[in-house]
Motif scaffolding. Structure first.
Motif, PDB file in Angstrom:
ATOM      1  N   LEU A 274      45.662  48.774  42.514  1.00  0.00           N
ATOM      2  CA  LEU A 274      43.980  48.558  43.334  1.00  0.00           C
ATOM      3  C   LEU A 274      42.875  47.871  42.212  1.00  0.00           C
ATOM      4  O   LEU A 274      42.495  48.506  41.678  1.00  0.00           O
ATOM      5  CB  LEU A 274      43.552  49.416  43.960  1.00  0.00           C
TER       6      LEU A 274
ATOM      7  N   ARG B 208      40.764  41.589  35.862  1.00  0.00           N
ATOM      8  CA  ARG B 208      40.953  41.762  34.058  1.00  0.00           C
ATOM      9  C   ARG B 208      40.693  44.175  33.425  1.00  0.00           C
ATOM     10  O   ARG B 208      41.806  43.517  32.274  1.00  0.00           O
ATOM     11  CB  ARG B 208      39.227  41.473  33.564  1.00  0.00           C
ATOM     12  N   GLY B 209      40.107  44.478  34.109  1.00  0.00           N
ATOM     13  CA  GLY B 209      40.676  45.728  33.703  1.00  0.00           C
ATOM     14  C   GLY B 209      42.176  46.814  33.948  1.00  0.00           C
ATOM     15  O   GLY B 209      42.687  47.072  33.086  1.00  0.00           O
TER      16      GLY B 209
ATOM     17  N   CYS C 122      47.718  46.029  44.658  1.00  0.00           N
ATOM     18  CA  CYS C 122      47.389  45.451  45.732  1.00  0.00           C
ATOM     19  C   CYS C 122      46.042  44.725  45.082  1.00  0.00           C
ATOM     20  O   CYS C 122      44.690  45.016  44.753  1.00  0.00           O
ATOM     21  CB  CYS C 122      46.276  46.286  46.754  1.00  0.00           C
TER      22      CYS C 122
ATOM     23  N   ASN D  73      43.415  38.993  46.528  1.00  0.00           N
ATOM     24  CA  ASN D  73      44.216  37.252  45.829  1.00  0.00           C
ATOM     25  C   ASN D  73      45.542  37.442  45.564  1.00  0.00           C
ATOM     26  O   ASN D  73      45.566  38.037  44.830  1.00  0.00           O
ATOM     27  CB  ASN D  73      43.479  37.100  44.317  1.00  0.00           C
TER      28      ASN D  73
ATOM     29  N   ALA E 195      40.819  49.894  40.009  1.00  0.00           N
ATOM     30  CA  ALA E 195      40.729  48.675  39.481  1.00  0.00           C
ATOM     31  C   ALA E 195      39.453  47.345  39.848  1.00  0.00           C
ATOM     32  O   ALA E 195      39.707  46.239  39.710  1.00  0.00           O
ATOM     33  CB  ALA E 195      41.250  48.271  37.984  1.00  0.00           C
TER      34      ALA E 195
ATOM     35  N   PRO F  85      36.123  45.928  41.901  1.00  0.00           N
ATOM     36  CA  PRO F  85      34.885  45.872  41.651  1.00  0.00           C
ATOM     37  C   PRO F  85      33.738  47.318  41.529  1.00  0.00           C
ATOM     38  O   PRO F  85      34.712  47.551  42.900  1.00  0.00           O
ATOM     39  CB  PRO F  85      34.222  45.009  41.811  1.00  0.00           C
TER      40      PRO F  85
ATOM     41  N   TYR G  32      32.796  48.579  45.262  1.00  0.00           N
ATOM     42  CA  TYR G  32      34.603  49.136  46.118  1.00  0.00           C
ATOM     43  C   TYR G  32      35.255  50.383  45.566  1.00  0.00           C
ATOM     44  O   TYR G  32      35.680  51.271  46.446  1.00  0.00           O
ATOM     45  CB  TYR G  32      35.442  48.087  46.356  1.00  0.00           C
TER      46      TYR G  32
ATOM     47  N   HIS H  84      36.960  53.141  48.209  1.00  0.00           N
ATOM     48  CA  HIS H  84      38.676  53.050  47.837  1.00  0.00           C
ATOM     49  C   HIS H  84      38.998  54.640  47.325  1.00  0.00           C
ATOM     50  O   HIS H  84      39.862  55.347  47.798  1.00  0.00           O
ATOM     51  CB  HIS H  84      38.909  52.337  47.079  1.00  0.00           C
TER      52      HIS H  84
ATOM     53  N   GLU I 181      38.305  53.516  37.612  1.00  0.00           N
ATOM     54  CA  GLU I 181      37.337  53.247  36.642  1.00  0.00           C
ATOM     55  C   GLU I 181      36.476  53.398  36.309  1.00  0.00           C
ATOM     56  O   GLU I 181      35.412  53.317  37.376  1.00  0.00           O
ATOM     57  CB  GLU I 181      37.827  51.196  36.538  1.00  0.00           C
ATOM     58  N   LYS I 182      35.844  53.027  35.153  1.00  0.00           N
ATOM     59  CA  LYS I 182      34.335  53.273  34.655  1.00  0.00           C
ATOM     60  C   LYS I 182      33.717  52.344  35.566  1.00  0.00           C
ATOM     61  O   LYS I 182      33.866  50.735  35.801  1.00  0.00           O
ATOM     62  CB  LYS I 182      33.692  53.818  33.400  1.00  0.00           C
TER      63      LYS I 182
ATOM     64  N   ARG J 125      31.373  37.106  37.545  1.00  0.00           N
ATOM     65  CA  ARG J 125      32.043  37.857  38.490  1.00  0.00           C
ATOM     66  C   ARG J 125      30.164  38.133  38.960  1.00  0.00           C
ATOM     67  O   ARG J 125      29.544  38.145  38.399  1.00  0.00           O
ATOM     68  CB  ARG J 125      32.054  39.080  39.570  1.00  0.00           C
TER      69      ARG J 125
ATOM     70  N   GLU K  31      28.611  41.208  39.122  1.00  0.00           N
ATOM     71  CA  GLU K  31      28.411  41.156  37.809  1.00  0.00           C
ATOM     72  C   GLU K  31      26.801  41.120  37.344  1.00  0.00           C
ATOM     73  O   GLU K  31      26.696  41.628  36.078  1.00  0.00           O
ATOM     74  CB  GLU K  31      29.490  41.097  36.921  1.00  0.00           C
TER      75      GLU K  31
ATOM     76  N   SER L 204      28.019  49.118  33.238  1.00  0.00           N
ATOM     77  CA  SER L 204      29.800  48.474  32.412  1.00  0.00           C
ATOM     78  C   SER L 204      29.668  49.213  31.716  1.00  0.00           C
ATOM     79  O   SER L 204      30.259  49.348  31.279  1.00  0.00           O
ATOM     80  CB  SER L 204      29.282  47.658  33.431  1.00  0.00           C
TER      81      SER L 204
ATOM     82  N   THR M  25      43.201  37.647  33.916  1.00  0.00           N
ATOM     83  CA  THR M  25      43.467  38.863  35.677  1.00  0.00           C
ATOM     84  C   THR M  25      44.765  38.414  35.003  1.00  0.00           C
ATOM     85  O   THR M  25      45.910  37.940  35.052  1.00  0.00           O
ATOM     86  CB  THR M  25      42.508  38.243  36.764  1.00  0.00           C
TER      87      THR M  25
ATOM     88  N   ARG N 287      45.856  52.501  25.062  1.00  0.00           N
ATOM     89  CA  ARG N 287      45.198  53.862  26.523  1.00  0.00           C
ATOM     90  C   ARG N 287      46.096  53.844  26.872  1.00  0.00           C
ATOM     91  O   ARG N 287      46.526  55.140  28.010  1.00  0.00           O
ATOM     92  CB  ARG N 287      44.759  52.756  27.705  1.00  0.00           C
TER      93      ARG N 287
HETATM   94  N1  LIG Z   1      38.223  49.951  30.803  1.00  0.00           N
HETATM   95  C1  LIG Z   1      38.168  49.138  31.060  1.00  0.00           C
HETATM   96  O1  LIG Z   1      38.410  48.520  29.345  1.00  0.00           O
HETATM   97  C2  LIG Z   1      37.208  48.081  31.528  1.00  0.00           C
HETATM   98  C3  LIG Z   1      37.828  46.740  31.320  1.00  0.00           C
HETATM   99  C4  LIG Z   1      36.924  45.776  32.502  1.00  0.00           C
HETATM  100  C5  LIG Z   1      36.344  46.112  33.629  1.00  0.00           C
HETATM  101  N2  LIG Z   1      36.386  47.611  33.761  1.00  0.00           N
HETATM  102  C6  LIG Z   1      35.985  48.051  35.310  1.00  0.00           C
HETATM  103  O2  LIG Z   1      37.511  47.434  36.079  1.00  0.00           O
HETATM  104  C7  LIG Z   1      36.419  46.942  37.757  1.00  0.00           C
HETATM  105  C8  LIG Z   1      36.205  45.478  37.777  1.00  0.00           C
HETATM  106  O3  LIG Z   1      36.447  45.085  36.680  1.00  0.00           O
HETATM  107  P1  LIG Z   1      37.341  43.362  36.331  1.00  0.00           P
HETATM  108  O4  LIG Z   1      35.927  42.949  34.859  1.00  0.00           O
HETATM  109  O5  LIG Z   1      38.345  44.271  36.112  1.00  0.00           O
HETATM  110  O6  LIG Z   1      36.519  42.382  37.926  1.00  0.00           O
HETATM  111  P2  LIG Z   1      37.952  41.190  38.042  1.00  0.00           P
HETATM  112  O7  LIG Z   1      37.040  40.502  38.699  1.00  0.00           O
HETATM  113  O8  LIG Z   1      38.661  40.914  36.723  1.00  0.00           O
HETATM  114  O9  LIG Z   1      39.036  41.982  38.565  1.00  0.00           O
HETATM  115  C9  LIG Z   1      38.886  42.649  40.382  1.00  0.00           C
HETATM  116  C10 LIG Z   1      39.512  42.801  41.263  1.00  0.00           C
HETATM  117  O10 LIG Z   1      39.475  43.211  42.067  1.00  0.00           O
HETATM  118  C11 LIG Z   1      40.335  42.286  43.077  1.00  0.00           C
HETATM  119  N3  LIG Z   1      39.453  43.065  44.149  1.00  0.00           N
HETATM  120  C12 LIG Z   1      38.353  42.212  44.963  1.00  0.00           C
HETATM  121  N4  LIG Z   1      37.948  42.683  45.871  1.00  0.00           N
HETATM  122  C13 LIG Z   1      38.974  43.685  46.375  1.00  0.00           C
HETATM  123  C14 LIG Z   1      38.916  44.640  47.170  1.00  0.00           C
HETATM  124  N5  LIG Z   1      37.818  44.270  47.920  1.00  0.00           N
HETATM  125  N6  LIG Z   1      40.587  45.284  47.496  1.00  0.00           N
HETATM  126  C15 LIG Z   1      40.742  45.410  46.076  1.00  0.00           C
HETATM  127  N7  LIG Z   1      40.986  44.478  45.258  1.00  0.00           N
HETATM  128  C16 LIG Z   1      39.835  43.749  44.479  1.00  0.00           C
HETATM  129  C17 LIG Z   1      39.316  41.434  43.006  1.00  0.00           C
HETATM  130  O11 LIG Z   1      40.582  39.766  43.735  1.00  0.00           O
HETATM  131  C18 LIG Z   1      40.025  41.136  41.245  1.00  0.00           C
HETATM  132  O12 LIG Z   1      41.242  40.494  41.110  1.00  0.00           O
HETATM  133  C19 LIG Z   1      35.086  47.567  36.961  1.00  0.00           C
HETATM  134  O13 LIG Z   1      34.389  48.453  37.405  1.00  0.00           O
HETATM  135  C20 LIG Z   1      35.480  47.341  35.870  1.00  0.00           C
HETATM  136  O14 LIG Z   1      33.751  47.884  35.165  1.00  0.00           O
HETATM  137  C21 LIG Z   1      36.828  47.965  32.952  1.00  0.00           C
END
Ligand SMILES: NC(=O)c1ccc[n+]([C@@H]2O[C@H](COP(=O)([O-])OP(=O)(O)OC[C@H]3O[C@@H](n4cnc5c(N)ncnc54)[C@H](O)[C@@H]3O)[C@@H](O)[C@H]2O)c1
Length: 381
Positions: free
Chosen positions: A8, A12-13, A33, A36, A66, A68, A71, A75, A89-90, A157, A160, A172, A271, A327
């Motif tokens: 979900l 990027r995460g 899921c 986008n 994963a 934001p 949420y 979730h 995710e953290k 975003r 963030e 974060s 992403t 990982r």
């Molecule tokens: N552990 C790691 O190495 C690592 C790295 C990056 C991000 N993260 C974590 O991952 C999470 C997301 O961050 P990111 O950088 O991937 O952000 P991102 O913006 O790259 O990705 C978030 C995704 O979630 C989608 N999204 C938004 N609302 C949603 C919803 N209601 N339901 C489902 N999907 C939805 C967006 O369309 C997007 O594709 C954060 O909690 C961040 O801390 C962890």
């Protein structure tokens, strides 16, 4: 039993973690899921546009969340109520009340709630924690974690950079350092004295430093800047966070790109809208800046290939075998927890405690006094 897994949030995460989950022989990645459609198409599995639609379909056993931070709680609680195991995710949530509700929902449902990946899982951290637990080097007494990055100048975003939505670097990024030092100290945090810095419009908290005191008497210092022009990966021969070799110009390039880029388009390009990352066998472990644990009988330096043990007779490198995919140990820990019914090390309660340390840091910075993170959890309604 093979775990049918859905993802979900395909951002990027997810790009960084899904390859390890999908490569695990105990996992069958069945669905993704994201609102986008390009991200859903990039994953190439059965796709859904909302968590509600994914859960209504329901043909999976476990969910990697994963989306934001803001949420995560909704979730994870909905997933637990539907009987799904969760890897979230953290940071596990933005507020402590949300995190506590997530723990309660998983406990009521009897499902696994695991928080991660965070750099608390990095194999050199695991080795150092094992050496300490085995009594080989004595207990950790003073731990130093330091990282100077370009976090705020990579595409972000708006949320963030907005503290009210859990943005800024404390939730974060401090969460990585908190997980690392908690694993090494192996003792509850009893006091946090924090300071945050904001000297750029991109976030109210872009830098922090904190001193943590543990029940064991040990202390840790955490120092971080996401505004850095100086790159602390220089201290490790330019070994970067994800295990690749860093370009010394990376920080300068990140700032320069923001001057002209469409930031949201640049963020989306990192992403699953861009498809699966090219597989490349790891050359170094993932890491999060420099970490030193000064123990009773030796000092442990976390390194890109393992741990350097600085003992009475000088330094000795103890390598950790590289995983087939970064990982992999997180995927292993999740599958093991589901199969065994035993909570993983970094379970929901662990995540709640780490989030409480982050909130104690923020509160201490505002009020200029020591904060016991346990009191923030006890004070929840
Ligand atoms: N552990 C790691 O190495 C690592 C790295 C990056 C991000 N993260 C974590 O991952 C999470 C997301 O961050 P990111 O950088 O991937 O952000 P991102 O913006 O790259 O990705 C978030 C995704 O979630 C989608 N999204 C938004 N609302 C949603 C919803 N209601 N339901 C489902 N999907 C939805 C967006 O369309 C997007 O594709 C954060 O909690 C961040 O801390 C962890």
């Amino acid at each position: 039993m093979t775990l049918r897994l859905a993802v979900l949030g395909l951002g990027r995460g997810a790009v960084l973690t899904v390859p390890a989950l999908a490569a695990h022989d105990g996992i069958d990645l069945v669905a993704g899921c994201d609102p986008n459609p390009a991200a859903v198409a990039g994953l190439g599995k059965r796709g859904f546009a909302s968590a509600e639609a994914l859960l209504a379909w329901g043909e999976f056993d476990a969910l990697y969340i994963a989306s934001p931070h803001e949420y995560h709680a909704a979730h994870a609680i909905a997933a637990a109520r539907a009987g799904k195991h969760v890897l979230v995710e953290k940071p596990m949530a933005v507020t402590l009340a949300e995190a506590q509700a997530m723990v309660a929902a998983a406990e009521a449902a009897g499902t696994v709630l695991m928080v991660g990946p965070s750099h608390g899982y990095d194999p050199p951290v695991e080795l150092a924690a094992r050496l300490i637990a085995a009594g080989e080097v004595g207990a950790a007494r003073l731990i130093e974690a330091r990282n100077f990055t370009d976090f705020l100048y990579r595409p972000r975003r708006p949320a963030e950079c907005d503290s009210a939505l859990g943005g800024g670097v404390v939730l974060s990024q401090a969460t990585h350092q908190v997980d690392i030092v908690r694993r090494l100290a192996a003792s509850p945090v009893v006091a946090v004295r924090g300071w945050t810095g904001g000297w750029d419009a991109r976030a109210s908290e872009g830098a922090f430093t904190a001193q943590l005191h543990f029940a064991s008497g040990a202390a840790a210092t955490l120092t971080y800047s996401g505004y850095a022009r100086y790159d602390s990966d220089a201290l490790a021969g330019w070994a970067g966070e994800l295990g690749g070799l860093k370009d010394p110009q990376a920080h300068a390039r990140a700032r320069a790109a923001l001057a002209w880029a469409d930031e949201q388009a640049a963020k989306a390009a990192r992403t699953f809208t861009a498809g699966w990352p090219e597989p490349a066998p790891p050359q170094r472990h993932e890491r999060f800046g420099s970490v030193l644990a000064l123990c009773e009988r030796a000092d442990l330096e976390l390194a890109p290939q393992g741990v350097v043990v600085h003992g009475d007779h000088g330094p000795r490198a103890v390598p950790v075998p590289l995983p087939p995919v970064q990982r992999a140990n997180v995927a292993d820990a999740f599958v093991r927890a589901v199969r065994s019914g035993q909570p993983p090390l970094l379970d929901g309660r662990w995540g709640l405690d780490s989030l409480a340390v982050c909130h104690a840091l923020l509160l201490s910075a505002r009020e200029g006094r020591d904060i016991n993170p346990a009191e923030l959890i006890q004070g929840l309604p």
